[in-house]
Design an enzyme around this catalytic site. Structure first.
Site, PDB file in Angstrom:
ATOM      1  CD  GLU A   1      14.605   1.134   3.092  1.00  0.00           C
ATOM      2  OE1 GLU A   1      14.440   0.179   2.321  1.00  0.00           O
ATOM      3  OE2 GLU A   1      13.676   1.756   3.615  1.00  0.00           O
TER       4      GLU A   1
ATOM      5  CD  GLU B   1      12.427   5.750   2.096  1.00  0.00           C
ATOM      6  OE1 GLU B   1      11.688   4.735   2.077  1.00  0.00           O
ATOM      7  OE2 GLU B   1      13.459   5.863   1.424  1.00  0.00           O
TER       8      GLU B   1
HETATM    9  C1  FCB Z   1      11.645   1.733   1.027  1.00  0.00           C
HETATM   10  C2  FCB Z   1      12.508   2.316  -0.071  1.00  0.00           C
HETATM   11  C3  FCB Z   1      11.797   3.294  -0.949  1.00  0.00           C
HETATM   12  C4  FCB Z   1      10.358   2.905  -1.204  1.00  0.00           C
HETATM   13  C5  FCB Z   1       9.652   2.566   0.083  1.00  0.00           C
HETATM   14  C6  FCB Z   1       8.204   2.195  -0.080  1.00  0.00           C
HETATM   15  O1  FCB Z   1      12.117   0.466   1.356  1.00  0.00           O
HETATM   16  O2  FCB Z   1      13.626   2.970   0.478  1.00  0.00           O
HETATM   17  O3  FCB Z   1      12.545   3.436  -2.119  1.00  0.00           O
HETATM   18  O4  FCB Z   1      10.291   1.915  -2.139  1.00  0.00           O
HETATM   19  O5  FCB Z   1      10.317   1.519   0.732  1.00  0.00           O
END
Ligand code: FCB
Length: 452
Positions: free
Chosen positions: A165, A357
């Site tokens: 990210e 994620e």
């Molecule tokens: C993302 C991050 C991760 C975590 C999630 C909830 O932005 O990559 O580390 O904090 O959100």
């Protein structure tokens, strides 16, 4: 009922600073998150990641929990300052690398494939003191670090992600001052950070590739996800334009400003207007380096924006209805984001997609009977996985899904006030308790099905 392909990669995700703890042990030096955590008011409840889930001391327990899900993959990150206490590649901390050896070997011994993220925001403070990503040598520092890691782990780790990210560590960390290193740079400087981080990405991809054949290299960006209000061609086009041609008033969350250079070797022109005019002039060969081919497009998606075509075809945001469901992060629950996000990204970038994620924070605790009931998380995952399955059925090349997160952990500026885990962690004593969602996800992984 929707079925996933046989070879679909099922995983869970985590990151070093959020779980490891042992911040000052065995030669690790501070990262920008240790420094930021020490600043009064920066983290909820004045918390830090000094202990976190104490995963540094619980390698076997955590590997058992991961393997107990039946997943085939675990995504975790390496703490740069644990491996290189001076940030640069001179002094390598053997104890730090030994720890990651144990993590990797622990997973492999249990039949779980390690997927390693090199940089998940915990930048070495010593390098930040020299200017961090603003320093002209920062891309090289990152590539040298990548080399040290792949030298040691590359005989067993074959799946890599460079940056997690960049939208967040640049936007929240370097523009809005809400994440470490807590800077509020001008747009011109922040775009220089972006350019250098992408150069670091490209150099690291080359290092990883040079190491051995057969390594799979990608990254894990985030960015705005749009989904169309209806499946009309006009609304779909509006969602596409919202995702790829606009960045509203927040360029930091753009998709194309980050991904076009990485995949196409050029920055977008389009509607970015004066944002583009603040970009640094790329040096000779920079864009070639940045666009060193990657094998997959990892993407983190938690929520999305509903978009329709306005009178003139322009994308128009559709407001959420009253009382629209939201997670404990206050993020709207928008399952179609997991259909349209991957679909539009795969269409534009032509790479296999992995959801690196997805998950939600809920307000769960250990009940009187010892169980942790988190029906909200089960429902969230169920709805989102149905959309992933639907996208695959419609031909979108999604190869895997990594739930965030195996454990409740240190949620950055929110400290320990937001729980994302399939496993509850008691942060007073480290006790782990699998939640209902853990058993639910295990069922999905073993059957390869959702939706009944
Ligand atoms: C993302 C991050 C991760 C975590 C999630 C909830 O932005 O990559 O580390 O904090 O959100």
């Amino acid at each position: 009922m929707l079925e996933f392909p046989e070879d679909f990669v099922w995983g869970v995700s985590s990151s070093a600073y959020q779980i490891e703890g042992a911040a000052a042990e065995d030669g690790r030096t501070p990262s920008v998150w240790d420094t930021a955590s020490a600043r009064p008011g920066f983290i909820a409840d004045g918390q830090t990641g000094a202990v976190a889930c104490d995963s540094y001391h619980r390698v076997d327990e955590d590997a058992d929990l991961i393997a107990g899900l039946g997943v085939s993959a675990s995504r975790f990150s390496i703490s740069w300052s644990r491996v290189l206490p001076d940030g640069t590649a001179g002094r390598v901390n053997k104890a730090g690398l030994d720890y990651y050896d144990r993590v990797v070997d622990g997973l492999l011994a249990r039949g779980v494939t390690p997927w390693v993220t090199l940089f998940h925001w915990d930048y070495p403070q010593v390098l930040q003191d020299l200017g961090g990503w603003l320093h002209a040598d920062s891309p090289r520092w990152f590539a040298d670090y990548a080399e040290v890691v792949v030298d040691r782990l590359g005989d067993r780790v074959r799946h890599w992600m460079t940056l997690n990210e960049p939208q967040c560590f640049i936007g929240f960390g370097h523009v809005k001052g809400e994440h470490a290193p807590g800077l509020r740079l001008s747009r011109r400087e922040a775009l220089l950070v972006l350019h250098r981080a992408l150069l670091g990405h490209g150099l690291a991809v080359r290092v990883l590739r040079a190491h051995a054949d057969g390594h799979r290299v990608g990254w894990a960006p985030v960015g705005v996800t749009a989904y169309p209000a209806t499946e009309s061609a006009e609304d779909i086009e509006a969602a596409r334009r919202f995702m790829f041609e606009q960045c509203g008033d927040d360029w930091t969350f753009s998709n194309t400003l980050y991904a076009d250079p990485v995949v196409f070797g050029r920055y977008p022109g389009l509607d970015y207007g004066d944002v583009i005019s603040d970009l640094p002039e790329p040096g000779p060969g920079d864009l070639e380096t940045i666009s060193t081919p990657i094998d997959f497009y990892g993407v983190n998606i938690y929520t999305g924006t509903c978009v329709r075509a306005g009178e003139d075809g322009e994308p128009v945001e559709v407001p959420l209805g009253p009382g629209h469901p939201r997670t404990a992060m206050d993020w709207p629950v928008t399952p179609p984001a997991l259909y349209w996000g991957p679909r539009l990204l795969a269409e534009r970038y032509g790479l296999p997609v992995y959801i690196t994620e997805n998950g939600c924070a809920t307000t769960d605790w250990v009940g009187l009977d010892g169980a942790v009931r988190d029906p909200g998380r089960v429902d969230y995952l169920d709805r989102h996985l149905r959309e992933v399955a639907r996208a695959i059925r419609d031909g979108v090349d999604i190869r895997g899904y990594f739930q965030w997160s195996i454990l409740d952990n240190f949620e950055w500026a929110f400290g320990y006030t937001r729980r994302f885990g399939l496993v509850h962690v008691d942060f007073e004593n480290g006790t782990r308790t699998p939640k209902d969602s853990y058993r639910w996800y295990r069922g999905v992984v073993s059957s390869g099905r959702v939706g009944g």
